[in-house]
Write an enzyme that holds these catalytic residues in place. Sequence first.
Site, PDB file in Angstrom:
ATOM      1  N   ASP A  45       0.841  -1.200   0.000  1.00 11.85           N
ATOM      2  CA  ASP A  45       0.000   0.000   0.000  1.00 11.85           C
ATOM      3  C   ASP A  45       0.878   1.254   0.000  1.00 11.85           C
ATOM      4  O   ASP A  45       0.370   2.372  -0.040  1.00 11.85           O
ATOM      5  CB  ASP A  45      -1.026  -0.006   1.144  1.00 11.85           C
ATOM      6  CG  ASP A  45      -0.390  -0.005   2.524  1.00 11.85           C
ATOM      7  OD1 ASP A  45       0.849  -0.121   2.621  1.00 11.85           O
ATOM      8  OD2 ASP A  45      -1.147   0.106   3.519  1.00 11.85           O
ATOM      9  N   SER A  46       2.203   1.050  -0.020  1.00 13.68           N
ATOM     10  CA  SER A  46       3.129   2.163  -0.251  1.00 13.68           C
ATOM     11  C   SER A  46       2.822   2.807  -1.603  1.00 13.68           C
ATOM     12  O   SER A  46       3.283   3.910  -1.884  1.00 13.68           O
ATOM     13  CB  SER A  46       4.585   1.676  -0.221  1.00 13.68           C
ATOM     14  OG  SER A  46       4.757   0.517  -1.014  1.00 13.68           O
ATOM     15  N   ASP A  84      -0.990  -6.216  -0.138  1.00 11.41           N
ATOM     16  CA  ASP A  84      -1.258  -5.552   1.134  1.00 11.41           C
ATOM     17  C   ASP A  84      -2.751  -5.335   1.345  1.00 11.41           C
ATOM     18  O   ASP A  84      -3.468  -4.963   0.406  1.00 11.41           O
ATOM     19  CB  ASP A  84      -0.596  -4.162   1.129  1.00 11.41           C
ATOM     20  CG  ASP A  84       0.592  -4.095   2.064  1.00 11.41           C
ATOM     21  OD1 ASP A  84       0.768  -5.010   2.891  1.00 11.41           O
ATOM     22  OD2 ASP A  84       1.348  -3.114   1.960  1.00 11.41           O
ATOM     23  N   LYS A 114      -1.015  -9.395   3.173  1.00  9.06           N
ATOM     24  CA  LYS A 114      -0.243  -8.885   4.319  1.00  9.06           C
ATOM     25  C   LYS A 114      -1.084  -7.871   5.074  1.00  9.06           C
ATOM     26  O   LYS A 114      -1.746  -7.031   4.447  1.00  9.06           O
ATOM     27  CB  LYS A 114       1.064  -8.238   3.840  1.00  9.06           C
ATOM     28  CG  LYS A 114       1.860  -7.582   4.968  1.00  9.06           C
ATOM     29  CD  LYS A 114       3.269  -7.205   4.545  1.00  9.06           C
ATOM     30  CE  LYS A 114       3.382  -5.884   3.841  1.00  9.06           C
ATOM     31  NZ  LYS A 114       2.886  -4.709   4.590  1.00  9.06           N
ATOM     32  N   GLU A 116      -1.053  -5.217   8.728  1.00  9.88           N
ATOM     33  CA  GLU A 116      -0.191  -4.590   9.743  1.00  9.88           C
ATOM     34  C   GLU A 116      -0.766  -4.738  11.142  1.00  9.88           C
ATOM     35  O   GLU A 116      -1.979  -4.664  11.333  1.00  9.88           O
ATOM     36  CB  GLU A 116      -0.041  -3.088   9.445  1.00  9.88           C
ATOM     37  CG  GLU A 116       0.676  -2.794   8.152  1.00  9.88           C
ATOM     38  CD  GLU A 116       0.825  -1.288   7.915  1.00  9.88           C
ATOM     39  OE1 GLU A 116       0.536  -0.480   8.821  1.00  9.88           O
ATOM     40  OE2 GLU A 116       1.225  -0.935   6.785  1.00  9.88           O
ATOM     41  N   GLU A 183       9.514  -4.076  10.352  1.00 11.97           N
ATOM     42  CA  GLU A 183       9.877  -2.771   9.780  1.00 11.97           C
ATOM     43  C   GLU A 183      10.316  -1.800  10.870  1.00 11.97           C
ATOM     44  O   GLU A 183       9.694  -1.700  11.937  1.00 11.97           O
ATOM     45  CB  GLU A 183       8.679  -2.174   9.013  1.00 11.97           C
ATOM     46  CG  GLU A 183       8.997  -0.779   8.464  1.00 11.97           C
ATOM     47  CD  GLU A 183       8.019  -0.251   7.428  1.00 11.97           C
ATOM     48  OE1 GLU A 183       7.052  -0.962   7.080  1.00 11.97           O
ATOM     49  OE2 GLU A 183       8.231   0.883   6.959  1.00 11.97           O
TER      50      GLU A 183
END
Length: 278
Positions: A45-46, A84, A114, A116, A183
């Site tokens: 999602d960057s 993501d 993925k 978070e 991270e």
Amino acid sequence: MDRLTVLDLRKKKAEHAPIVMITAYDYTMARLVDAAGADMILVGDSLGMVVQGHSDTLPVTLDEMVYHTRCVSRGVQKAHLVADMPFLSYQVNPEQALLSAGRLIQQGFAQSVKLEGGARTAPAIEKIVAAGIPVVGHVGLTPQSVHAMGGFRVQGRTEDAAEQVIQDAIAVAEAGAFCVVLEGMPSVVAAAITARLDVPTIGIGAGPSCDGQVLVCNDILGLDQSFKPKFVKRYADMHAAAVDAFSRYAEEVRGHTFPSAEHEFGMDLAPVKLARLY
Ligand code: KIV
């Protein structure tokens, strides 16, 4: 098509073979990353920052992630494709998380998803994994919590904070994640997590002891001159190369030297008939 599976990736940890993960957001970049031999391609999602130009990842929607994952999937032959889960696509409840993950698999053609967060995401991970969808965890600096963290800050720097990050990683692995992204944390914390988990860890700004490393494709290529955090290594200066190529093209168009004869198409007509076209 013979993409790497979760079993191949687990085996890499057992064999101490470093796992290479690189992000990609479209078909062309996916082909390049795949050709380079990456083990995992992450549609991160960057993309909210490097493709859409936002200052964080929060505005990215599930529809956008499905779209980009679908584009990337067409360019991947060998690598394992992870997508993501964007902000608010899994936090409401485990049922929402499963439906969102399902879209990334069914419509985006990802092999895993993925998400978070640490212990608090365990119920969502359990639900998704129980449905047969492999999950990658992501702990430490979690960009979707940028406001709660007070900025993009390295996590786990004090003893208590380090213990918290370690417990988060353990909770995520115990919930069923087959791999965990670490991270923005001190290398020693990432090393402790990597030693304690049976599943592979993939680091970004987490030092050399992780089982693998991930970087954003734009950062590896040096596409953005203004972005050079400590954890990034640029392997090319594509900003300069791209600006140079575009400038030379512009110069040749303005100087009437492009297109030249080699780029032109002719006709099968005799000159006399050709004259009638004018
Ligand atoms: O969104 C992303 O690209 C990521 C990686 C940096 C791990 O989450």
